[in-house]
Each structure stands twice: as C-alpha cells, then as structure tokens.
Design an enzyme around this catalytic site. Structure first.
Site, PDB file in Angstrom:
ATOM      1  N   GLN A  99       0.861  -1.197   0.000  1.00  0.00           N
ATOM      2  CA  GLN A  99       0.000   0.000   0.000  1.00  0.00           C
ATOM      3  C   GLN A  99       0.893   1.242   0.000  1.00  0.00           C
ATOM      4  O   GLN A  99       0.406   2.355  -0.166  1.00  0.00           O
ATOM      5  CB  GLN A  99      -0.878   0.040   1.250  1.00  0.00           C
ATOM      6  CG  GLN A  99      -1.826  -1.136   1.386  1.00  0.00           C
ATOM      7  CD  GLN A  99      -2.523  -1.105   2.728  1.00  0.00           C
ATOM      8  OE1 GLN A  99      -3.502  -0.387   2.919  1.00  0.00           O
ATOM      9  NE2 GLN A  99      -2.016  -1.868   3.679  1.00  0.00           N
ATOM     10  N   ASP A 102       6.192   4.503  -1.024  1.00  0.00           N
ATOM     11  CA  ASP A 102       7.650   4.687  -1.016  1.00  0.00           C
ATOM     12  C   ASP A 102       8.281   3.611  -1.898  1.00  0.00           C
ATOM     13  O   ASP A 102       7.610   2.668  -2.320  1.00  0.00           O
ATOM     14  CB  ASP A 102       8.191   4.635   0.436  1.00  0.00           C
ATOM     15  CG  ASP A 102       8.019   3.262   1.100  1.00  0.00           C
ATOM     16  OD1 ASP A 102       7.527   3.213   2.243  1.00  0.00           O
ATOM     17  OD2 ASP A 102       8.380   2.241   0.474  1.00  0.00           O
ATOM     18  N   HIS A 117      -1.180   1.891  -4.336  1.00  0.00           N
ATOM     19  CA  HIS A 117      -1.534   3.321  -4.165  1.00  0.00           C
ATOM     20  C   HIS A 117      -0.561   4.265  -4.861  1.00  0.00           C
ATOM     21  O   HIS A 117      -0.467   5.432  -4.503  1.00  0.00           O
ATOM     22  CB  HIS A 117      -1.620   3.644  -2.669  1.00  0.00           C
ATOM     23  CG  HIS A 117      -2.699   2.876  -1.976  1.00  0.00           C
ATOM     24  ND1 HIS A 117      -2.602   2.515  -0.649  1.00  0.00           N
ATOM     25  CD2 HIS A 117      -3.879   2.364  -2.421  1.00  0.00           C
ATOM     26  CE1 HIS A 117      -3.696   1.840  -0.298  1.00  0.00           C
ATOM     27  NE2 HIS A 117      -4.482   1.723  -1.357  1.00  0.00           N
ATOM     28  N   CYS A 125       0.400  15.050 -15.265  1.00  0.00           N
ATOM     29  CA  CYS A 125      -0.395  16.278 -15.431  1.00  0.00           C
ATOM     30  C   CYS A 125      -1.834  16.037 -14.962  1.00  0.00           C
ATOM     31  O   CYS A 125      -2.468  15.051 -15.341  1.00  0.00           O
ATOM     32  CB  CYS A 125      -0.402  16.684 -16.902  1.00  0.00           C
ATOM     33  SG  CYS A 125      -1.525  18.058 -17.235  1.00  0.00           S
ATOM     34  N   CYS A 153       2.715  21.217 -16.769  1.00  0.00           N
ATOM     35  CA  CYS A 153       2.839  20.169 -17.792  1.00  0.00           C
ATOM     36  C   CYS A 153       3.511  20.732 -19.037  1.00  0.00           C
ATOM     37  O   CYS A 153       3.178  21.843 -19.479  1.00  0.00           O
ATOM     38  CB  CYS A 153       1.436  19.668 -18.121  1.00  0.00           C
ATOM     39  SG  CYS A 153       1.339  18.624 -19.580  1.00  0.00           S
ATOM     40  N   GLY A 193       2.463  -4.670   8.972  1.00  0.00           N
ATOM     41  CA  GLY A 193       2.439  -3.223   9.205  1.00  0.00           C
ATOM     42  C   GLY A 193       1.296  -2.506   8.544  1.00  0.00           C
ATOM     43  O   GLY A 193       1.487  -1.432   7.966  1.00  0.00           O
ATOM     44  N   ALA A 237       8.219  -5.257  12.076  1.00  0.00           N
ATOM     45  CA  ALA A 237       8.637  -5.853  10.793  1.00  0.00           C
ATOM     46  C   ALA A 237      10.138  -6.111  10.759  1.00  0.00           C
ATOM     47  O   ALA A 237      10.599  -7.193  10.356  1.00  0.00           O
ATOM     48  CB  ALA A 237       8.246  -4.900   9.660  1.00  0.00           C
TER      49      ALA A 237
END
Ligand code: BV8
Ligand code: ZN
Length: 251
Positions: A99, A102, A117, A125, A153, A193, A237
C-alpha cells in the site's frame, strides 16, 4: 518470537504473498498515517491532504507536502525488514503487494512488487495525464516543510500532481487486478504493518482467505487485520522478517 507452527506453515506454503502497509517503513523513519507528523504538517490530517480536493484548493500546500515526503524518503534507507524480504526473494518467488507509495522494497532489492496506491516518485499532469519526470528530490527543504508551486505540464501547462492514488480516487485497474489475482492465487498471506483500514486494499487478506489461504499478521498492535488473521506476531517488521528468513535458512 515466531512460533514453530508459523514457521512450519511458511515452510509448507507454495505461493506466499507479503501484503505491506506503512508500518513496514516505520523503522526506516517514514511516519505512518497514524503517527504524529512534524512541522507545518502537524496542523493537517493526512487523509485531508491526500485528496484531489485539497490539491485543487491549495496546490502549493499539497505539492509541498509530497515534495517534503519525497525528500525524506530520499534520505531514508530500507530497514532490516525490507532487506529480509529481498533476501527471501533470492530463494523463493514471493509476491509483494504494498500500500506504500515509497520505493523502499525496490531499493532493498525486491522485485515483483505491486504498488496499490502509486508512488511518491511518480507525477503526471492533472489535466492531460501526461507523465512528468521528477528531478531528484530537493534535499534542502526546510525540515518543517512548506508550500511549493507544482510544475506545469510540458504539453498543456496543466498543474502536475503526485503519481499516487488519493482518497476518493479509484485505484489503477491494472494494479488492483494484479493484487487481487496474487491474493486469490496465494496459499499464505503475510500482512505486515497495516491497520487494515484503507479500502479496497484492506480486502487483500479476505480475498486470499476466501480461496483457502492462511493469514499471518506482523504488527506490534491490534488492527482490523486481527479479524481475518489466523496468527498474530506482535512484534515489528524489522525484528520478525529477518527472524523468519533465518529460520527458513535463507540467510
Ligand atoms: C476508492 C496514497 C472508490 C496517498 C493512500 C468508508 C468505509 C470504507 C471505505 C471508505 C469509506 N469512506 C471512504 C472510503 C474509501 C477510502 C477509504 O478506504 N477510506 C478509509 C480511510 C475509511 N478509500 C479510497 O478512497 C480508495 N479509493 O475507494 O475509490 C472509487 C471508485 C470509483 C470511482 C471513484 C472512487 C483509495 C485509497 C487510497 C488512498 N491513498 N496512499 C498518500 O500516501 O499520500 S492510502 C495511505 O494509507 C497509504 O498508502 C498507507 O499505506 C495507507 C494507510 O494504511 P496503512 O498502510 O495500514 O498504514 P496505517 O498508518 O493505517 O497503519 C500502520 C500500521 O502499522 C499500524 O497498524 C501500526 O500498528 C503498524 N506498525 C507501526 N510500526 C510498525 C508496524 N507494524 C510492523 N512493524 C512496525 N515497525
Ligand atoms: Zn498536461
């Protein structure tokens, strides 16, 4: 730490999916959505900022938040949990569904990562959707963050927006379908997590369980995943994942 039945279940599994949330990156210093944010961002609710409405209302505030997050990510390192998954993948074809926006799974050396995500390191743009290549994150941003004008853009001069899925926006069909396919064809899901609040991502363990998969949660705290998990490992984790990789003899 991690009980024998869990290690044996992992050893016997044939198609393992790791489903990671913001807690996977917490030990890399990346705040989760439920952590306290710092500086300018303390006065805002991430759920409010991570929306198309917020960007429309105040594009400089929202773009500044994403550039601040991108800069922090640039300075962060994959933690022992990310590295353990990459090590595991050298011996076994794990699928990772994250999810997180990063890039820490990839920077740890993982492949086969499905991003549900989007990514902090992508942009496009807001009008014509033309992809906008991002320069390296600005490292000299003030620690507390601030407003930054989004780029325009190169094709239509529209405002460039972050390449993430905002609340209220549909997920990219290709990413969602890939995640559902992986979950429904797994026989074990390791949910690491995640509070299991954000939909439809939170359904991943349920889609897997409906097809007979075992669900193991790694989360120091209780979460909505508790109601679907068969086992709960109440540790972090970066502690648990290296232990599992060691127990599997993949070190
Ligand atoms: C959609 C990108 C439809 C942006 C993100 C009411 C009920 C149900 C659903 C809804 C509702 N109202 C609205 C909705 C839908 C909404 C939603 O789910 N809202 C929730 C909050 C109620 N969902 C959407 O809007 C989705 N789209 O539904 O579209 C649609 C269809 C057609 C047409 C139009 C619309 C889009 C959701 C995507 C949102 N974007 N990210 C950005 O990042 O800026 S989600 C964002 O939240 C991040 O990706 C992050 O991953 C996620 C937060 O969830 P978690 O990962 O679980 O993180 P969290 O902080 O919550 O928890 C961390 C956990 O880790 C904790 O449990 C903690 O204990 C644990 N932890 C901490 N440290 C550690 C640890 N665990 C292990 N080790 C540690 N060291
Ligand atoms: Zn455009």
């Amino acid at each position: 730490m991690v009980s024998e039945p869990i290690i044996n279940a992992i050893k016997q599994a044939r198609r393992i999916v790791v489903f990671s949330g913001a807690g996977m990156s917490a030990e890399s210093g990346i705040p989760t959505f439920r952590d306290d944010w710092v500086g300018l961002w303390q006065q805002y609710d991430p759920m409010e900022l991570a929306t198309a409405e917020a960007f429309k209302k105040d594009p400089e505030l929202v773009w500044g938040w994403y550039e601040w997050r991108r800069a922090r990510l640039e300075q962060a390192q994959p933690n022992a949990g990310h590295l353990a998954l990459a090590q595991w993948q050298k011996h076994y074809p794990l699928t990772i569904i994250t999810q997180n926006e990063d890039n820490l799974h990839k920077r740890a050396g993982s492949y086969s990562v499905i991003h549900m995500h989007g990514s902090l390191n992508a942009a496009y743009c807001s009008l014509c959707k033309h992809p906008h290549p991002l320069p390296r994150a600005p490292v000299n941003l003030p620690l507390e963050g601030g407003r930054i004008a989004p780029p325009s853009c190169e094709l239509c001069q529209g405002l460039v927006r972050p390449g993430v899925v905002w609340f209220g926006e549909p997920l990219l069909q290709a990413d969602l379908r890939a995640a559902i396919y992986a979950a429904e064809n797994s026989d074990l899901v390791l949910a690491v997590g995640t509070s299991g609040v954000v939909q439809p991502a939170a359904l991943i363990p349920y889609w897997a369980k409906e097809k007979g998969a075992l669900v193991i949660q790694v989360n120091p705290k209780e979460s909505s995943i508790d109601e679907v998990s068969d086992y709960n490992v109440r540790q972090s984790a970066a502690t648990v994942l290296p232990y599992i990789v060691q127990a599997l003899g993949y070190n």
